[in-house]
Each structure stands twice: as C-alpha cells, then as structure tokens.
Design an enzyme around this catalytic site. Structure first.
Site, PDB file in Angstrom:
ATOM      1  N   LYS A  13     -30.487  -9.469   2.511  1.00  0.00           N
ATOM      2  CA  LYS A  13     -30.751  -8.099   2.985  1.00  0.00           C
ATOM      3  C   LYS A  13     -31.353  -7.244   1.873  1.00  0.00           C
ATOM      4  O   LYS A  13     -32.319  -6.526   2.083  1.00  0.00           O
ATOM      5  CB  LYS A  13     -29.452  -7.427   3.479  1.00  0.00           C
ATOM      6  CG  LYS A  13     -28.769  -8.149   4.606  1.00  0.00           C
ATOM      7  CD  LYS A  13     -27.512  -7.423   5.071  1.00  0.00           C
ATOM      8  CE  LYS A  13     -26.404  -7.366   4.042  1.00  0.00           C
ATOM      9  NZ  LYS A  13     -25.872  -8.679   3.604  1.00  0.00           N
ATOM     10  N   ARG A  88     -21.642  -1.576   9.037  1.00  0.00           N
ATOM     11  CA  ARG A  88     -20.975  -2.863   8.894  1.00  0.00           C
ATOM     12  C   ARG A  88     -19.807  -2.997   9.852  1.00  0.00           C
ATOM     13  O   ARG A  88     -19.113  -4.013   9.831  1.00  0.00           O
ATOM     14  CB  ARG A  88     -20.423  -2.951   7.482  1.00  0.00           C
ATOM     15  CG  ARG A  88     -21.141  -3.928   6.614  1.00  0.00           C
ATOM     16  CD  ARG A  88     -20.458  -3.866   5.272  1.00  0.00           C
ATOM     17  NE  ARG A  88     -20.731  -5.013   4.506  1.00  0.00           N
ATOM     18  CZ  ARG A  88     -21.679  -5.068   3.566  1.00  0.00           C
ATOM     19  NH1 ARG A  88     -22.445  -4.048   3.327  1.00  0.00           N
ATOM     20  NH2 ARG A  88     -21.839  -6.163   2.892  1.00  0.00           N
ATOM     21  N   ARG A 160     -21.674 -11.063 -10.142  1.00  0.00           N
ATOM     22  CA  ARG A 160     -20.811  -9.997  -9.627  1.00  0.00           C
ATOM     23  C   ARG A 160     -19.397 -10.536  -9.397  1.00  0.00           C
ATOM     24  O   ARG A 160     -19.232 -11.677  -8.973  1.00  0.00           O
ATOM     25  CB  ARG A 160     -21.375  -9.481  -8.286  1.00  0.00           C
ATOM     26  CG  ARG A 160     -22.409  -8.412  -8.456  1.00  0.00           C
ATOM     27  CD  ARG A 160     -23.172  -8.071  -7.198  1.00  0.00           C
ATOM     28  NE  ARG A 160     -22.433  -8.054  -5.949  1.00  0.00           N
ATOM     29  CZ  ARG A 160     -23.011  -7.856  -4.757  1.00  0.00           C
ATOM     30  NH1 ARG A 160     -24.324  -7.641  -4.670  1.00  0.00           N
ATOM     31  NH2 ARG A 160     -22.302  -7.857  -3.654  1.00  0.00           N
TER      32      ARG A 160
HETATM   33  P1  AP5 Z   1     -29.508 -10.694  -1.647  1.00  0.00           P
HETATM   34  O1  AP5 Z   1     -30.832 -10.152  -1.221  1.00  0.00           O
HETATM   35  O2  AP5 Z   1     -28.853 -10.086  -2.839  1.00  0.00           O
HETATM   36  O3  AP5 Z   1     -28.507 -10.749  -0.394  1.00  0.00           O
HETATM   37  P2  AP5 Z   1     -27.708  -9.604   0.344  1.00  0.00           P
HETATM   38  O4  AP5 Z   1     -27.700  -9.944   1.781  1.00  0.00           O
HETATM   39  O5  AP5 Z   1     -28.229  -8.260  -0.058  1.00  0.00           O
HETATM   40  O6  AP5 Z   1     -26.289  -9.888  -0.304  1.00  0.00           O
HETATM   41  P3  AP5 Z   1     -25.137  -8.917  -0.773  1.00  0.00           P
HETATM   42  O7  AP5 Z   1     -24.056  -9.807  -1.320  1.00  0.00           O
HETATM   43  O8  AP5 Z   1     -25.651  -7.856  -1.718  1.00  0.00           O
HETATM   44  O9  AP5 Z   1     -24.715  -8.324   0.508  1.00  0.00           O
HETATM   45  P4  AP5 Z   1     -23.366  -7.879   0.885  1.00  0.00           P
HETATM   46  O10 AP5 Z   1     -23.725  -7.372   2.197  1.00  0.00           O
HETATM   47  O11 AP5 Z   1     -22.220  -8.778   0.886  1.00  0.00           O
HETATM   48  O12 AP5 Z   1     -22.976  -6.922  -0.346  1.00  0.00           O
HETATM   49  P5  AP5 Z   1     -23.248  -5.388  -0.583  1.00  0.00           P
HETATM   50  O13 AP5 Z   1     -23.806  -5.262  -1.933  1.00  0.00           O
HETATM   51  O14 AP5 Z   1     -23.993  -4.789   0.562  1.00  0.00           O
HETATM   52  O15 AP5 Z   1     -29.689 -12.277  -1.873  1.00  0.00           O
HETATM   53  C1  AP5 Z   1     -28.608 -13.085  -2.293  1.00  0.00           C
HETATM   54  C2  AP5 Z   1     -29.113 -14.149  -3.292  1.00  0.00           C
HETATM   55  O16 AP5 Z   1     -29.989 -15.046  -2.601  1.00  0.00           O
HETATM   56  C3  AP5 Z   1     -29.939 -13.554  -4.443  1.00  0.00           C
HETATM   57  O17 AP5 Z   1     -29.708 -14.296  -5.600  1.00  0.00           O
HETATM   58  C4  AP5 Z   1     -31.391 -13.730  -3.960  1.00  0.00           C
HETATM   59  O18 AP5 Z   1     -32.255 -13.826  -5.050  1.00  0.00           O
HETATM   60  C5  AP5 Z   1     -31.315 -15.016  -3.144  1.00  0.00           C
HETATM   61  N1  AP5 Z   1     -32.220 -15.038  -2.014  1.00  0.00           N
HETATM   62  C6  AP5 Z   1     -32.517 -14.011  -1.170  1.00  0.00           C
HETATM   63  N2  AP5 Z   1     -33.379 -14.426  -0.206  1.00  0.00           N
HETATM   64  C7  AP5 Z   1     -33.595 -15.748  -0.425  1.00  0.00           C
HETATM   65  C8  AP5 Z   1     -34.393 -16.755   0.231  1.00  0.00           C
HETATM   66  N3  AP5 Z   1     -35.095 -16.478   1.316  1.00  0.00           N
HETATM   67  N4  AP5 Z   1     -34.362 -18.007  -0.274  1.00  0.00           N
HETATM   68  C9  AP5 Z   1     -33.631 -18.309  -1.390  1.00  0.00           C
HETATM   69  N5  AP5 Z   1     -32.864 -17.398  -2.076  1.00  0.00           N
HETATM   70  C10 AP5 Z   1     -32.850 -16.142  -1.590  1.00  0.00           C
HETATM   71  O19 AP5 Z   1     -21.772  -4.828  -0.518  1.00  0.00           O
HETATM   72  C11 AP5 Z   1     -20.781  -5.197  -1.469  1.00  0.00           C
HETATM   73  C12 AP5 Z   1     -19.430  -4.763  -0.979  1.00  0.00           C
HETATM   74  O20 AP5 Z   1     -19.405  -3.330  -0.809  1.00  0.00           O
HETATM   75  C13 AP5 Z   1     -19.003  -5.304   0.388  1.00  0.00           C
HETATM   76  O21 AP5 Z   1     -18.424  -6.586   0.293  1.00  0.00           O
HETATM   77  C14 AP5 Z   1     -17.992  -4.247   0.830  1.00  0.00           C
HETATM   78  O22 AP5 Z   1     -16.748  -4.417   0.195  1.00  0.00           O
HETATM   79  C15 AP5 Z   1     -18.601  -2.971   0.312  1.00  0.00           C
HETATM   80  N6  AP5 Z   1     -19.476  -2.327   1.331  1.00  0.00           N
HETATM   81  C16 AP5 Z   1     -20.833  -2.212   1.288  1.00  0.00           C
HETATM   82  N7  AP5 Z   1     -21.279  -1.577   2.387  1.00  0.00           N
HETATM   83  C17 AP5 Z   1     -20.181  -1.274   3.129  1.00  0.00           C
HETATM   84  C18 AP5 Z   1     -20.000  -0.628   4.371  1.00  0.00           C
HETATM   85  N8  AP5 Z   1     -21.039  -0.173   5.105  1.00  0.00           N
HETATM   86  N9  AP5 Z   1     -18.735  -0.498   4.849  1.00  0.00           N
HETATM   87  C19 AP5 Z   1     -17.673  -0.947   4.130  1.00  0.00           C
HETATM   88  N10 AP5 Z   1     -17.774  -1.576   2.952  1.00  0.00           N
HETATM   89  C20 AP5 Z   1     -19.015  -1.737   2.443  1.00  0.00           C
END
Ligand code: AP5
Length: 216
Positions: A13, A88, A160
């Site tokens: 994402k 979410r 992380r």
């Molecule tokens: P990346 O693009 O970083 O993936 P992502 O989907 O953004 O992953 P996140 O872990 O950041 O998402 P998340 O939703 O769990 O965490 P968030 O930070 O939002 O890609 C992942 C890896 O794969 C990278 O190394 C990338 O290079 C690689 N990659 C990407 N595309 C690829 C491809 N096509 N092929 C190969 N490799 C690829 O949230 C963190 C925490 O915050 C949550 O767990 C929660 O506790 C809290 N939080 C955030 N938002 C909310 C909310 N709305 N409500 C409640 N809690 C929340």
C-alpha cells in the site's frame, strides 16, 4: 481524486500510494507514518499508539478517527488524497463517509492490493524502513544504494519492531478480522478495484493508473 488503499500488512500500500501521490499530485496520507512520527517525537498520541502497534493490534478508533478527519481539513487535501492504511475498520469507513457526505463528497475508489499471506511473511522480513523520512526498501527487491542507509535522507534503516515474524502473524490475524470486511463494504458501494499485488511494482502501478484514470 479521493482514493482508499486496501490490503494486508505488507501488501504494498505504501509503495503504491507514494507513486499514486506523485502521479495525481495529491497528498499521500498514511496513518502508520503519522503514528510512527508521533512515536519518534514522544507525543502523547505516540506513547498510546506504540502500546498497540508493538503488539500487532490496531490503534483504537477513538484515537484514529479524529486524527484523520482533522488531517483531511488541511488545504492540501482540497483536490483529493490517497489514504494509506485508513480506514481499517468498518466504524472508520462509516465515519469517513459520513464526514465527506456533509460536504457532498465521497471516496471515488478503493484499491485492494491482493497478496497471499505466504508472500507477505517473506516480504516483511526483508523490509527496511527509514523512520526519519518514511522511505521503505527491501533487502532483495529494492535495496538502498548504500547498505543500511536511506537513499533519500541518509538516516539509518531499521527493521520495524512490528515487522518481527511473531508480530506480523498477529497483524495478519487482526487484518482478517477487522480490516478485510472493508473489501465487501466498498464492493457493495461499487467502488472496489482489485489488483494482483504479487506482480512487480511497476506493473501494479500501471494497472492502478488504468483503473483510476477515467475518474481523474
Ligand atoms: P509496503 O509498501 O511497505 O507495504 P504496506 O502495505 O504499506 O505495509 P505496512 O506494513 O506499512 O502496512 P500496514 O498496513 O501493516 O502498516 P501501517 O504502517 O499502515 O511494502 C512492504 C514491503 O514489500 C517493502 O519492503 C516493499 O519494498 C516490498 N514490496 C512492495 N511491493 C512489492 C512488490 N510488488 N513486489 C515485491 N516487493 C514489494 O500501520 C502500522 C500500524 O499502525 C498498524 O499495525 C496499526 O497498529 C497502526 N495503524 C495504522 N493505521 C491504523 C488505523 N487506520 N487504525 C488503527 N490502527 C492503525
């Protein structure tokens, strides 16, 4: 254009949101990045959010909803935005829709990046993040130019805390229970577009642009 990005943790994402933001010149708003910035600077919100994030749990809706609705009032959101990691939960989605409806606005499209769990676990262990500027890398697929150093700002890259394998498994369970129902929520509203997130990043981006260009 107002875009919501859906997909499991690590589905890509953030990677695609940055590209979409550049393409359509709209802000990329990531709740995860907002929480990490608050954790880094030790705010009350950051201290509370860290308790949940480190356990692989969602930050409670009462902290998250107000935060995002306030962010969407900023001037840079007037032409739209790409929301990464929000909503979410169903209450987050409903409150977003209700807030937009008061201005006769709506989310135009929800893009679901579909990736099976076994792919996700491999990806997360290789992800390296810059906690200073939010850039992300992967040790195999997108390595930084200098090992362990962010290409953008020169800060040290880290695994992380919530990317440790046991926390990733918990995040995937929480995703299935609390976030996956949003796929059906947006499908019923006729807003859902799904892309195959196992393909290469450029292929996925091209696919997203094809699916959204008629909405611009
Ligand atoms: P990346 O693009 O970083 O993936 P992502 O989907 O953004 O992953 P996140 O872990 O950041 O998402 P998340 O939703 O769990 O965490 P968030 O930070 O939002 O890609 C992942 C890896 O794969 C990278 O190394 C990338 O290079 C690689 N990659 C990407 N595309 C690829 C491809 N096509 N092929 C190969 N490799 C690829 O949230 C963190 C925490 O915050 C949550 O767990 C929660 O506790 C809290 N939080 C955030 N938002 C909310 C909310 N709305 N409500 C409640 N809690 C929340």
């Amino acid at each position: 254009m107002k875009i919501v990005m859906l997909g499991a943790p690590g589905a890509g994402k953030g990677t695609q949101s940055k590209k979409i933001s550049g393409h359509y010149k709209i802000p990329h708003i990531s709740t995860g990045d907002i929480f990490r910035a608050n954790i880094k600077s030790g705010t009350d919100l950051g201290i509370k959010a860290k308790e949940y994030i480190d356990k692989g749990l969602l930050v409670p809706d009462d902290l998250t909803i107000a935060l995002i609705l306030e962010r969407l009032q900023h001037e840079d959101c007037s032409k739209g935005y790409v929301l990464d990691g929000y909503p979410r939960t169903i209450p987050q989605a409903e409150s977003l829709d209700a807030a937009l409806a008061t201005k006769y606005e709506e989310i135009e499209v929800a893009i679901n990046i579909d990736v099976p769990n076994d792919h996700i676990i491999k990806r997360m262990s290789g992800r390296r993040a810059c906690l200073n500027c939010g850039a992300t890398y992967h040790v195999v697929t997108i390595p930084p130019k200098i090992d362990g150093i962010c290409d953008v700002c020169g800060s040290k890259l880290v695994l992380r805390d919530d990317d440790k394998p046991e926390t990733v498994e918990k995040r995937l369970k929480v995703y299935a229970q609390q976030t996956e129902p949003l796929i059906e929520y947006y499908r019923q509203k006729g807003k859902l577009k799904t892309v195959d997130g196992t393909k290469g990043m450029d292929y996925i981006f091209k696919n997203i642009i094809e699916l959204t260009m008629s909405l611009d």
